[in-house]
Write a protein that holds these residues in place. Structure first.
Motif, PDB file in Angstrom:
ATOM      1  N   ASP A 491       0.828  -1.215   0.000  1.00 26.49           N
ATOM      2  CA  ASP A 491       0.000   0.000   0.000  1.00 26.49           C
ATOM      3  C   ASP A 491       0.859   1.261   0.000  1.00 26.49           C
ATOM      4  O   ASP A 491       0.705   2.161   0.824  1.00 26.49           O
ATOM      5  CB  ASP A 491      -0.935   0.013   1.222  1.00 26.49           C
ATOM      6  N   LEU A 492       1.755   1.345  -0.975  1.00 27.73           N
ATOM      7  CA  LEU A 492       2.634   2.515  -1.059  1.00 27.73           C
ATOM      8  C   LEU A 492       1.889   3.754  -1.523  1.00 27.73           C
ATOM      9  O   LEU A 492       2.329   4.878  -1.289  1.00 27.73           O
ATOM     10  CB  LEU A 492       3.798   2.238  -2.015  1.00 27.73           C
ATOM     11  N   GLY A 493       0.778   3.556  -2.205  1.00 25.99           N
ATOM     12  CA  GLY A 493       0.073   4.697  -2.786  1.00 25.99           C
ATOM     13  C   GLY A 493       0.505   4.972  -4.209  1.00 25.99           C
ATOM     14  O   GLY A 493       0.010   5.905  -4.847  1.00 25.99           O
ATOM     15  N   THR A 557       6.514  17.304 -14.993  1.00 19.12           N
ATOM     16  CA  THR A 557       6.069  17.231 -13.599  1.00 19.12           C
ATOM     17  C   THR A 557       7.075  17.956 -12.705  1.00 19.12           C
ATOM     18  O   THR A 557       8.193  18.282 -13.138  1.00 19.12           O
ATOM     19  CB  THR A 557       5.934  15.766 -13.143  1.00 19.12           C
ATOM     20  N   SER A 558       6.669  18.184 -11.486  1.00 18.77           N
ATOM     21  CA  SER A 558       7.572  18.805 -10.509  1.00 18.77           C
ATOM     22  C   SER A 558       8.364  17.771  -9.721  1.00 18.77           C
ATOM     23  O   SER A 558       9.195  18.150  -8.892  1.00 18.77           O
ATOM     24  CB  SER A 558       6.774  19.673  -9.530  1.00 18.77           C
ATOM     25  N   GLY A 559       8.148  16.475  -9.938  1.00  9.42           N
ATOM     26  CA  GLY A 559       8.931  15.466  -9.235  1.00  9.42           C
ATOM     27  C   GLY A 559       8.270  14.119  -9.228  1.00  9.42           C
ATOM     28  O   GLY A 559       7.174  13.917  -9.754  1.00  9.42           O
ATOM     29  N   LEU A 560       8.960  13.141  -8.644  1.00  8.50           N
ATOM     30  CA  LEU A 560       8.462  11.782  -8.490  1.00  8.50           C
ATOM     31  C   LEU A 560       7.610  11.681  -7.223  1.00  8.50           C
ATOM     32  O   LEU A 560       7.634  12.571  -6.366  1.00  8.50           O
ATOM     33  CB  LEU A 560       9.647  10.810  -8.395  1.00  8.50           C
ATOM     34  N   PRO A 561       6.847  10.578  -7.075  1.00  8.44           N
ATOM     35  CA  PRO A 561       6.110  10.387  -5.816  1.00  8.44           C
ATOM     36  C   PRO A 561       7.020  10.408  -4.590  1.00  8.44           C
ATOM     37  O   PRO A 561       6.610  10.787  -3.508  1.00  8.44           O
ATOM     38  CB  PRO A 561       5.465   9.010  -5.992  1.00  8.44           C
ATOM     39  N   TYR A 591      -0.023  11.624 -15.398  1.00  2.65           N
ATOM     40  CA  TYR A 591       1.066  11.307 -14.472  1.00  2.65           C
ATOM     41  C   TYR A 591       0.603  10.332 -13.390  1.00  2.65           C
ATOM     42  O   TYR A 591       1.287   9.362 -13.063  1.00  2.65           O
ATOM     43  CB  TYR A 591       1.567  12.615 -13.851  1.00  2.65           C
ATOM     44  N   TYR A 592      -0.582  10.555 -12.826  1.00  2.00           N
ATOM     45  CA  TYR A 592      -1.038   9.800 -11.662  1.00  2.00           C
ATOM     46  C   TYR A 592      -1.377   8.357 -12.023  1.00  2.00           C
ATOM     47  O   TYR A 592      -1.073   7.430 -11.273  1.00  2.00           O
ATOM     48  CB  TYR A 592      -2.235  10.521 -11.039  1.00  2.00           C
ATOM     49  N   ALA A 661       7.032   9.322   1.511  1.00  2.00           N
ATOM     50  CA  ALA A 661       7.277  10.687   1.062  1.00  2.00           C
ATOM     51  C   ALA A 661       7.226  11.574   2.296  1.00  2.00           C
ATOM     52  O   ALA A 661       7.167  11.092   3.419  1.00  2.00           O
ATOM     53  CB  ALA A 661       6.219  11.098   0.033  1.00  2.00           C
ATOM     54  N   PHE A 662       7.285  12.897   2.113  1.00  2.00           N
ATOM     55  CA  PHE A 662       7.176  13.785   3.257  1.00  2.00           C
ATOM     56  C   PHE A 662       5.789  13.620   3.874  1.00  2.00           C
ATOM     57  O   PHE A 662       4.781  13.735   3.201  1.00  2.00           O
ATOM     58  CB  PHE A 662       7.386  15.237   2.826  1.00  2.00           C
TER      59      PHE A 662
END
Length: 855
Positions: A491-493, A557-561, A591-592, A661-662
């Motif tokens: 379940d990383l998302g 994009t502005s970045g990776l997950p 992207y998603y 992630a953050f």
């Protein structure tokens, strides 16, 4: 039992039973000549050595399990001593040092805006009777004789080593550093790769693409919280304050930049003085307009440097030591059960020795020596295993412990281990010979075959308790292991893939950034036109790469997950005026889905959302942000709006939280033309996880003169780096679960063996009188199997209750699935049954009369 008078009549050197005074004198004389029993003691130790080789099925589990626990205890004890008692290498009078941080909260992250260009102003305005030092840590590659080595580079002001108290081993002191091309080696690096050659001064080495001159050797420095920066291979570079330029805008992590202040009396600096310096000093006054633009508020903090250095590692080491002691105690209990099953068969021999004139005390010593023959190999094995563990510990624990590279087993550690082993040998041997043994001599020597098992209830109770405690331990440890596994790997998302991302870093001074921000606020149309040109340039590059990489999705994009950088924006929640910082991801609508993110409620972003009106733009949010807006009813957040810089951001969908992630509220927006900020980059995603040819991408970039050298990141590598510590913890918990299972098996087997051995008289008599083997097996197991089942089910209930209580403390802790719980419980039940059955089978396989005579 032999008549005492006849015994003394056959031994004329012994006093008669009616001569108590002479008997007392003889006993005292024998006690004075204890050394005459030396051959007997040696024979007992030799017997233990022989049994060690003759019975590997018993000795190997005993020695290995005890060695494993002793090695764990020694390793953790060494770690605790190093962290809590040992001075930090390379630092003198550490209690006088304070760590200073300039803090700004951007989104969920606490950043540090201090940099070395601020040091002259700080030293002049705030030092007083103290001294400032600024250290910056980085990882570089040292090239020696066509070989590359990873080293830690420490950049510091020229007086930093004197302020820290770091000794100079060879060459000039750093205070005399004259140019930035000079480098000082750490003493371990000098010894390992330069053979401690004093003639290295003036020689050159290759650090990355630079050629540097060796100017000296410094002692090893272990003054960083992160273990990776405390590795023995270190290079120092120094600068003079007079050579520093104007203050630059750099917001980074406190883990790579340390600002230290030493006062001889350990005094701190008034935070108000920092605030005054920040506002009034001409070199830093330009910082405030920048912070006003990004809507963050800087502040200062300071704490004892030693407290920061140790952090929670000291408490964690003590916790691990407590766990090691508990496991060691459990090991002793289980091995006592295992040894009891073996030594119970010696009751007749011990009784004969008592009749021959031995004492309970002497028998305890003989058993102690016999058992010492088993614990000594465990002692030697534990030392070797601990040395191996200490070598692996930096890789196993990551950056948990700052001084992990300095761990060494000392003489005091070995002395403590020897004392522990002697005490454990005593603890293991003491219960094997009860004081009441001389009261049981009559039945033991007579070989009574009445068929009665002594202390039936107590024997069954001990077996049930052993099985119950073992099951609780195994089920709880397995639940922790599964929870840790789920937290990391499931379940990383998003879908974990070999996706690449690159962007272009724009180097700007503080003056340039401030000027650009002020110009944008005065002329927003010009700023929008500039951003439009940037966006068009990225689009052109995207189209060129898509032609050369037809099997990949090339996404703006502005970045990776998972990313080491992020975009944080201040937004206002519905019905709130105060802004809150959230992490914003800008990307194309596809992207998603490309990363396999999971939509919980609402809809996905579409291509039409890229041209939505500026005053009403659709966004996706994660669960955490939706929960802050709508509480537990996540779907209620659909349709509500956030406000950012007079722009309304309408929530149209809710995504599952992304792990690793953050941690914080996240929003996801369709990338538009005006969103061409400096963090914009390109993600390269393949459905088949095909690798990306970075060289091909960089070759394509050469056709676009406006783009500089790319900065690369990879999703799998970023995930691996972000979860490194969690995965190490998972491995440690898995080791704990495996050890718990091993100890449970040993303990249950020992108690089961002891329980069955107590019925040997009854079984031998029944076998000799014609009973069938199957009947005897059933006679032993029939009354035990239901009780074992009750113990297993009770332990299953206790384990579930324990996990429920722990889950209140941490929601990530979950119990095992029922099928797994049943499997573990049933497995332990089978082990207990086999442990009771196997000794019976061994005793009854031979000739029944011979089995009866052996009693």
């Amino acid at each position: 039992m032999t008549d005492p008078d006849s015994y003394y009549n056959t031994h004329p050197d012994k006093p008669a039973a009616n001569q108590p005074h002479q008997a007392a004198r003889v006993i005292r004389a024998e006690r004075a000549r204890w050394w005459r029993c030396y051959p007997l003691y040696w024979q007992s130790f030799a017997q233990g050595c022989r049994d060690l080789l003759r019975h590997p099925a018993q000795s190997v589990p005993f020695v290995l399990s005890l060695a494993l626990m002793l090695a764990l205890f020694l390793t953790v004890a060494t770690l605790s001593r190093t962290l809590l008692l040992q001075p930090v290498p390379g630092i003198q009078q550490i209690e006088q040092l304070q760590l200073i941080e300039g803090e700004v909260y951007i989104g969920p992250a606490l950043m540090n805006f201090h940099n070395k260009e601020m040091l002259p102003g700080l030293q002049q305005a705030l030092a007083g009777a103290g001294e400032f030092s600024y250290l910056k840590f980085s990882q570089d590659t040292l090239k020696l004789a066509a070989q590359a080595y990873a080293v830690t580079t420490i950049e510091a002001n020229a007086t930093a080593t004197a302020n820290l108290g770091l000794p100079v081993i060879l060459g000039q002191p750093p205070a005399e550093a004259s140019n930035t091309q000079q480098v000082w080696l750490s003493e371990p690096l000098w010894q390992q790769y330069f053979a401690s050659n004093p003639a290295i001064i003036g020689q050159t080495l290759q650090l990355g693409d630079e050629t540097l001159i060796i100017n000296g050797v410094l002692a090893h420095f272990a003054g960083h919280r992160s273990a990776s920066y405390n590795q023995p291979l270190q290079l120092w570079r120094f600068y003079q304050l007079k050579d520093l330029g104007p203050v630059k805008m750099h917001i980074g992590s406190s883990l790579t930049n340390l600002l230290l202040y030493r006062h001889p009396q350990g005094h701190t600096i008034d935070n108000a003085a920092f605030e005054h310096w920040l506002k009034k000093d001409p070199t830093t006054a330009a910082l405030l307009p920048f912070f006003n633009v990004v809507n963050v508020h800087p502040k200062f903090s300071q704490q004892p440097y030693q407290d920061w250095l140790r952090g929670d590692s000291g408490h964690l080491a003590l916790l691990l030591l407590a766990v090691a002691v508990v496991l060691l105690v459990m090991t002793v209990l289980n091995l006592t059960n295992l040894a009891a099953g073996r030594f119970t068969s010696r009751e007749r021999d011990m009784a004969l020795q008592l009749v021959a004139g031995s004492t309970i005390r002497r028998l305890r010593w003989l058993l102690w020596l016999e058992l010492l023959a088993w614990t000594l190999p465990a002692l030697l094995g534990s030392v070797l295993l601990a040395l191996w563990l200490l070598r692996l510990l930096p890789g196993l624990t990551g950056n948990l412990f700052p001084l992990v590279h300095q761990l060494q087993i000392s003489g005091s550690d070995l002395f403590l281990l020897v004392i522990v082993v002697l005490l454990l040998t005593t603890a293991l041997s003491w219960p094997l010979l009860p004081k009441s043994l001389h009261h049981q001599l009559q039945s033991v020597l007579a070989g009574s075959g009445k068929g009665n098992q002594q202390h039936k209830g107590l024997s069954k109770l001990v077996l049930l308790i052993q099985l119950g405690l073992s099951a609780v331990l195994v089920l709880s440890a397995a639940s922790l292991t599964l929870s840790s596994y789920r937290n990391i790997y499931t379940d990383l998302g998003y879908r974990l893939s070999n996706a690449e991302f690159f962007n272009i870093e724009r180097e700007q001074s503080l003056k340039e950034m401030t000027a650009e921000a002020q110009a944008d606020s005065k002329d927003p149309e010009k700023a929008a036109a500039r951003d439009n040109l940037r966006y068009l340039a990225w689009q052109e590059l995207q189209q060129a790469l898509q032609k050369k990489l037809p099997h990949h999705q090339v996404l703006l994009t502005s970045g990776l997950p998972i990313a080491s950088t992020f975009v944080a924006q201040p937004v206002a929640y519905p019905n709130q005026d105060e802004n809150s910082m959230v992490i914003a991801t800008y990307a194309e609508p596809t992207y998603y889905q490309a990363f396999g993110m999971k939509l919980l409620h609402g809809r996905w972003l579409t291509a039409a959302d890229q041209t939505a009106a500026k005053n009403l733009q659709p966004i996706l949010v994660n669960e955490q942000l939706a929960r802050q807006i709508a509480g537990d009813d996540l779907a209620a957040a659909i349709g509500q709006s956030l406000t950012y810089d007079k722009t309304s951001l309408q929530i149209v969908g809710i995504l599952q939280d992304s792990k690793h992630a953050f941690s914080g509220p996240n929003m996801y927006k369709a990338l538009q033309t005006g969103d061409a900020f400096s963090e914009l980059g390109i993600a390269l995603v393949s459905a088949t996880d095909a690798p990306v040819d970075r060289g091909l991408v960089e070759q394509t970039l050469l056709q676009f003169p406006d783009f500089q050298q790319p900065i690369w990141s990879n999703l799998e590598e970023s995930w691996s780096q972000n979860t490194k510590q969690q995965r190490l913890n998972f491995y440690l918990i898995s080791l704990l679960a495996a050890t718990s299972l091993l100890l449970a098996i040993l303990g249950i087997a020992g108690i089961g063996r002891l329980h069955s051995h107590q019925r040997r008289f009854e079984l031998a008599v029944r076998l000799a009188t014609g009973a069938r083997l199957k009947q005897l097996y059933w006679l032993v197991l029939a009354p035990l199997l239901p009780l074992l089942a009750v113990a297993a089910m009770l332990s299953w209930w206790i384990s579930n209750q324990l996990m429920q209580r722990l889950s209140i403390w941490s929601t990530q802790l979950t119990a095992l699935p029922l099928s797994w719980q049943f499997g573990f419980t049933f497995g332990l039940w089978i082990i207990a049954a086999v442990a009771c059955w196997w000794p019976v089978r061994q005793a009854l396989q031979g000739d029944p009369l011979q089995s009866l005579r052996s009693l």
